[in-house]
Design an enzyme around this catalytic site. Sequence first.
Site, PDB file in Angstrom:
ATOM      1  N   HIS A  49     -16.771 -14.108  18.085  1.00 15.10           N
ATOM      2  CA  HIS A  49     -16.705 -12.858  19.014  1.00 15.10           C
ATOM      3  C   HIS A  49     -18.165 -12.274  19.476  1.00 15.10           C
ATOM      4  CE1 HIS A  49     -12.461 -12.304  17.961  1.00 15.10           C
ATOM      5  NE2 HIS A  49     -12.675 -12.732  16.772  1.00 15.10           N
ATOM      6  N   TYR A  61     -16.535  -8.225   6.984  1.00 15.53           N
ATOM      7  CA  TYR A  61     -16.839  -7.630   8.056  1.00 15.53           C
ATOM      8  C   TYR A  61     -17.879  -6.585   8.023  1.00 15.53           C
ATOM      9  CZ  TYR A  61     -13.363  -9.534  11.333  1.00 15.53           C
ATOM     10  OH  TYR A  61     -12.503 -10.416  12.077  1.00 15.53           O
ATOM     11  N   ASN A  63      -6.756  -9.095  17.802  1.00 17.22           N
ATOM     12  CA  ASN A  63      -6.764 -10.355  18.918  1.00 17.22           C
ATOM     13  C   ASN A  63      -5.693 -10.063  20.084  1.00 17.22           C
ATOM     14  OD1 ASN A  63      -9.084 -11.746  17.895  1.00 17.22           O
ATOM     15  ND2 ASN A  63      -7.653 -12.596  16.622  1.00 17.22           N
TER      16      ASN A  63
END
Length: 505
Positions: free
Chosen positions: A56, A339, A129
């Site tokens: 991303h 993350y 997404n």
Amino acid sequence: MSKQDGKLTGLFGAPVSDRENSMTAGPRGPLLMQDIYFLEQMSHFDREVIPERRMHAKGSGAFGTFTVTNDITQYTSAKMFSEVGKQTEMFARFSTVSGERGAADAERDIRGFALKFYTEDGNWDLVGNNTPVFFFRDPKLFVSLNRAVKRDPRTNMRSAQNNWDFWTGLPEALHQVTILMSDRGIPKDLRHMHGFGSHTYSMYNDKGERVWVKYHFRTQQGIENLTDEEAANVIATDRDSSQRDLFNAIENGDYPKWKMYIQVMTEEQARNHKDNPFDLTKVWYHGDYPLIEVGEFELNRNPNNYFQDVEQAAFAPTNIVPGLDYSPDKMLQGRLFPYGDAQRYRLGVNHWQIPVNQPKGVGIENLCPFSRDGQMRILDDNQGGGPHYYPNNQGVYDSQPEFKKPPFPADGDGYEYNQRQDDDNYFEQPGKLFRLQSDEAKERIFTNTANAMDGVTEDVKRRHIRHCYKADPDYGKGVAKALGIDINSIDLEGEQDETYENFKN
């Protein structure tokens, strides 16, 4: 002195006497090390690029407002949903997945759909997404996906062979691959696509009752996509087409909107569900679990500085608030650590102090006093001289037991269970998705697949044809024809599915 005065200084405030001429020994002589402004500029320039996201990397973002339009307090005690009409500030970042920072926007790829809500109980990040499913259901494959869709270690070029070799080694990937090869594989821009939380999450109400939920965000601008040919023309003229479209629309007052819905499944329904309800490669059918409207968000303000707000935006599924929670979804569980860890590497341990990441509804001074120091600790007086340990005799920083979550259902022995023994229903849903397409849309899936598999070895092509055929015979026949392969030369009814554990080419 204001910026409007136009007077140049160095980073520490000293006036700069000459912006164009370096300090030298004589008019043509070598530079002097005491030209501090030159040294300051170059040393800052050498360090101003931060690591890009591993996935991303190419993204666009904007600020906006979420408004509740329907009462869902029977499902959740989250304060941002407490009453119809309530508004919450937010930030959204959209992205492509595979490409680097300089990649073209109009590539055939999944789009990231990440939302940050600044609620009064802290930040809620929903990191989704533009597709409701994913390629696999066990997070041990995350790193290999990155390798397969990124650049080859020998050629340093993106490799269709690596990509399809990986995808076709996972029969459960066919659902996501079918979406990617369909018309929705190349959204025209970011405003004209849906978004999904994709994972199964949970909500709980003020009685401690838990339900499983899936999040949906439906664009109010309508769905618009590009064909391969249209996308090639867009890329040839504007590699930043989606970013430009979003920025210009907001700048011109044409604010994009998405309606938020949830699907709800009770714990009892989950226990009796046909498939694993926490399987990220499958959807919940709307006929069984209809969409329930929740609210709407509008993006209405562009960032003043891209790096400050978009590049430094940090999303993590661990950013969650009371009334909302996780699920046994293995893929969601697998995202809970990396993350935040990636943000600490990319932006630093105090990345939560960057304005776009600050929990605006809580107040910096009220945040965890036990996480201190670290590079670039610049706000909140580093929690001052108060106690940085617990327990302490000052009676501060007590726990808040009223926010305890209801018990999380979990059982079983710790073991590396074979997911394929648990569920091998790989092809039912991609087959249904294929049959929902018009004849023209099916032909485009065939053509898009053939285009995407250009240069891929025949054994991998045959593997994909077999999977498509098992989803629907017409799907397999159409892909075979588009690839120029005689379908009668392929063993289509093999009982053993071709996974990475058992390739039969």
